[in-house]
Design a protein around this motif. Structure first.
Motif, mmCIF file in Angstrom:
data_model
loop_
_atom_site.group_PDB
_atom_site.id
_atom_site.type_symbol
_atom_site.label_atom_id
_atom_site.label_comp_id
_atom_site.label_asym_id
_atom_site.label_seq_id
_atom_site.Cartn_x
_atom_site.Cartn_y
_atom_site.Cartn_z
ATOM 1 N N PHE A 272 46.540 58.841 37.491
ATOM 2 C CA PHE A 272 47.756 58.067 37.743
ATOM 3 C C PHE A 272 47.537 56.576 37.515
ATOM 4 C CE2 PHE A 272 49.365 61.847 40.014
ATOM 5 C CZ PHE A 272 50.694 61.825 39.616
ATOM 6 N N GLY A 273 46.328 56.193 37.076
ATOM 7 C CA GLY A 273 46.084 54.801 36.686
ATOM 8 C C GLY A 273 45.293 53.966 37.663
ATOM 9 N N ALA A 274 44.883 54.539 38.791
ATOM 10 C CA ALA A 274 44.113 53.753 39.765
ATOM 11 C C ALA A 274 42.680 53.532 39.274
ATOM 12 C CB ALA A 274 44.085 54.478 41.116
ATOM 13 N N VAL A 275 42.075 52.439 39.727
ATOM 14 C CA VAL A 275 40.645 52.221 39.560
ATOM 15 C C VAL A 275 39.986 52.750 40.830
ATOM 16 C CG1 VAL A 275 38.834 50.521 39.138
ATOM 17 C CG2 VAL A 275 41.131 50.146 38.238
ATOM 18 N N VAL A 276 38.986 53.626 40.660
ATOM 19 C CA VAL A 276 38.459 54.372 41.804
ATOM 20 C C VAL A 276 36.971 54.088 42.021
ATOM 21 C CG1 VAL A 276 38.159 56.695 42.788
ATOM 22 C CG2 VAL A 276 40.114 56.230 41.298
ATOM 23 N N HIS A 277 36.584 53.979 43.294
ATOM 24 C CA HIS A 277 35.167 53.974 43.659
ATOM 25 C C HIS A 277 34.925 55.220 44.515
ATOM 26 C CE1 HIS A 277 31.203 52.104 44.236
ATOM 27 N NE2 HIS A 277 31.225 52.705 45.399
ATOM 28 N N THR A 278 33.801 55.890 44.261
ATOM 29 C CA THR A 278 33.475 57.048 45.079
ATOM 30 C C THR A 278 32.008 57.016 45.495
ATOM 31 O OG1 THR A 278 33.719 59.449 45.304
ATOM 32 C CG2 THR A 278 32.896 58.650 43.178
ATOM 33 N N CYS A 279 31.581 57.986 46.294
ATOM 34 C CA CYS A 279 30.206 57.993 46.793
ATOM 35 C C CYS A 279 29.777 59.411 47.122
ATOM 36 C CB CYS A 279 30.104 57.139 48.058
ATOM 37 S SG CYS A 279 31.007 57.856 49.447
ATOM 38 N N GLY B 254 25.271 53.140 56.314
ATOM 39 C CA GLY B 254 25.773 53.665 55.047
ATOM 40 C C GLY B 254 27.231 53.295 54.829
ATOM 41 N N ARG B 255 28.003 53.358 55.889
ATOM 42 C CA ARG B 255 29.432 53.032 55.799
ATOM 43 C C ARG B 255 29.631 51.541 55.553
ATOM 44 N NH1 ARG B 255 29.240 57.022 60.372
ATOM 45 N NH2 ARG B 255 29.438 55.363 61.892
ATOM 46 N N GLN B 256 28.835 50.732 56.259
ATOM 47 C CA GLN B 256 28.925 49.281 56.101
ATOM 48 C C GLN B 256 28.583 48.873 54.664
ATOM 49 O OE1 GLN B 256 29.461 46.994 59.097
ATOM 50 N NE2 GLN B 256 30.181 45.952 57.245
ATOM 51 N N ASN B 257 27.495 49.452 54.141
ATOM 52 C CA ASN B 257 27.090 49.136 52.764
ATOM 53 C C ASN B 257 28.161 49.546 51.769
ATOM 54 O OD1 ASN B 257 24.652 48.111 53.567
ATOM 55 N ND2 ASN B 257 23.519 50.039 53.232
ATOM 56 N N LEU B 258 28.726 50.732 51.977
ATOM 57 C CA LEU B 258 29.761 51.222 51.060
ATOM 58 C C LEU B 258 30.939 50.252 51.029
ATOM 59 C CD1 LEU B 258 31.044 53.411 49.229
ATOM 60 C CD2 LEU B 258 31.933 54.480 51.315
ATOM 61 N N MET B 259 31.390 49.812 52.198
ATOM 62 C CA MET B 259 32.568 48.940 52.213
ATOM 63 C C MET B 259 32.248 47.559 51.642
ATOM 64 S SD MET B 259 35.652 49.667 52.677
ATOM 65 C CE MET B 259 35.699 51.114 53.721
ATOM 66 N N ASP B 260 31.012 47.095 51.800
ATOM 67 C CA ASP B 260 30.600 45.831 51.157
ATOM 68 C C ASP B 260 30.697 45.963 49.642
ATOM 69 O OD1 ASP B 260 30.123 44.747 53.613
ATOM 70 O OD2 ASP B 260 27.936 44.956 53.535
ATOM 71 N N THR B 261 30.191 47.091 49.128
ATOM 72 C CA THR B 261 30.244 47.345 47.682
ATOM 73 C C THR B 261 31.691 47.378 47.185
ATOM 74 O OG1 THR B 261 28.234 48.679 47.872
ATOM 75 C CG2 THR B 261 29.539 48.971 45.862
ATOM 76 N N VAL B 262 32.537 48.096 47.921
ATOM 77 C CA VAL B 262 33.944 48.240 47.532
ATOM 78 C C VAL B 262 34.649 46.884 47.568
ATOM 79 C CG1 VAL B 262 36.164 49.162 48.360
ATOM 80 C CG2 VAL B 262 34.170 50.653 48.168
ATOM 81 N N SER B 263 34.365 46.121 48.604
ATOM 82 C CA SER B 263 35.014 44.819 48.742
ATOM 83 C C SER B 263 34.684 43.906 47.571
ATOM 84 C CB SER B 263 34.582 44.172 50.061
ATOM 85 O OG SER B 263 35.174 42.912 50.167
ATOM 86 N N SER B 264 33.404 43.902 47.168
ATOM 87 C CA SER B 264 33.081 43.009 46.050
ATOM 88 C C SER B 264 33.560 43.579 44.718
ATOM 89 C CB SER B 264 31.604 42.618 46.020
ATOM 90 O OG SER B 264 30.807 43.757 45.981
ATOM 91 N N ALA B 265 33.508 44.915 44.548
ATOM 92 C CA ALA B 265 33.988 45.504 43.294
ATOM 93 C C ALA B 265 35.481 45.255 43.106
ATOM 94 C CB ALA B 265 33.716 47.004 43.274
ATOM 95 N N PHE B 266 36.253 45.312 44.195
ATOM 96 C CA PHE B 266 37.720 45.200 44.108
ATOM 97 C C PHE B 266 38.234 43.832 44.581
ATOM 98 C CE2 PHE B 266 37.903 50.114 44.713
ATOM 99 C CZ PHE B 266 37.634 50.306 43.362
ATOM 100 N N HIS B 267 37.326 42.847 44.682
ATOM 101 C CA HIS B 267 37.715 41.479 45.040
ATOM 102 C C HIS B 267 38.553 41.415 46.323
ATOM 103 C CE1 HIS B 267 36.154 40.739 41.065
ATOM 104 N NE2 HIS B 267 37.034 41.585 40.579
ATOM 105 N N GLY B 268 38.104 42.171 47.336
ATOM 106 C CA GLY B 268 38.744 42.070 48.654
ATOM 107 C C GLY B 268 40.072 42.789 48.803
#
Ligand code: NDP
Length: 256
Positions: A31-38, A71-85
């Motif tokens: 549907f056009g979203a940019v996705v991060h997974t783990c 693990g959860r904290q690291n994941l959200m840090d990664t997501v935040s920087s990948a998607f610019h907050g």
């Protein structure tokens, strides 16, 4: 009309290398979203990422163990920087089960199941809130289970973790409505994935499952991911706080 598009939106789907999570990644990306997974396995994740890239989907991934706070904290840090907050979509999909009679669960098993299924999704919501809010239009979907809706013999700790998830769905829907974040829950009955492969390979078990299911078959991951995508689309903008079963009719079956 953007009602049926996720173009320009960002999504985090936990546990996307197999089963329902894998189908959700492909549905949202389609549907056009940019996705991060783990997931916890680097090699399997890499293979998925290569496959998605060859299909033209925009998906990134990182290894983490979501049963652990770090693990959860690291994941959200990664997501935040990948998607610019900014995060539009959070799909809390990771979950597991261990079936046994209620009195046989050890303290470790209880903690592990609650941490993996419930605490991880609750904590990811906490960590994602400001990212969802700053996106301007947020949608959280929990992958719950019919085990949190009616009593099934899949294990009491699993059922409790999903029941807790269903209540959090209702609370967050109300608490975060002012931030334009919708929160819903999808509750599947048996879906053919690695989680339940061994159970369904047992013919007697599968026949028993099917006998309780008006549509007379188990479900496929794509039959769950379609509803998950709908709940993320602008087309579902007035739907929040709902727990929707994807169950071939199982939860409404009295006698058929
Ligand atoms: P699978 O076991 O097939 O897939 C689970 C995915 O999550 C894998 O990608 C797995 O990768 C990942 N994962 C598991 N644990 C962790 C962890 N601690 N940290 C990070 N990633 C993890 O499960 P399903 O697709 O069947 O289930 C998905 C959700 O749907 C679960 O919440 C489940 O309870 C729910 N559900 C499933 C039903 C079914 O019949 N299949 C019915 C009702 C609900 P890896 O193992 O490499 O980490």
């Amino acid at each position: 009309d953007g009602r049926w598009s996720l173009q320009g939106m960002t999504a985090l789907v936990t546990g996307g290398t197999r089963g329902i999570g894998h189908a959700v990644v492909e549905e949202l990306a389609g549907f056009g979203a940019v996705v991060h997974t783990c997931s916890r396995k680097q090699e399997e994740l890499n293979a998925c990422l290569r496959d998605w890239s060859s299909k033209g989907f925009r998906v990134t991934g990182s290894v983490c163990d979501l049963s652990l706070r770090e693990g959860r904290q690291n994941l959200m840090d990664t997501v935040s920087s990948a998607f610019h907050g900014n995060l539009n979509i959070l799909i809390n999909n990771v979950g597991t089960n261990k079936r046994k009679p209620t009195i046989d669960y050890t303290a470790e098993e209880f903690s592990f199941l609650m941490a993996t299924n419930f605490e991880s999704s609750y904590h990811l919501c906490q960590l994602a809130h400001h990212l969802l809010k700053s996106s301007g239009m947020g949608s959280v979907v929990f992958i719950s289970s019919v085990a949190g809706v009616v009593a099934i013999n899949s294990g009491t700790v699993y059922a409790a973790s999903k029941g807790a998830m269903n209540q959090v769905t209702k609370n967050l829907a109300c608490e975060w409505a002012k931030d334009n974040i919708r929160v819903n829950s999808v509750a599947p009955w048996y879906i053919r994935t690695s989680l339940v492969k061994e159970l369904l390979d047992d013919e007697v078990f599968e026949r028993n499952v099917i006998s309780r299911t008006p549509l007379k078959r188990v479900g496929e991951p794509k039959e769950v991911s379609s509803l998950v995508a709908f709940l993320c689309l602008p087309a579902s903008s007035y739907i929040t706080g709902q727990i929707i079963s994807v169950d071939g009719g199982m939860t409404v079956n009295g006698f058929y």
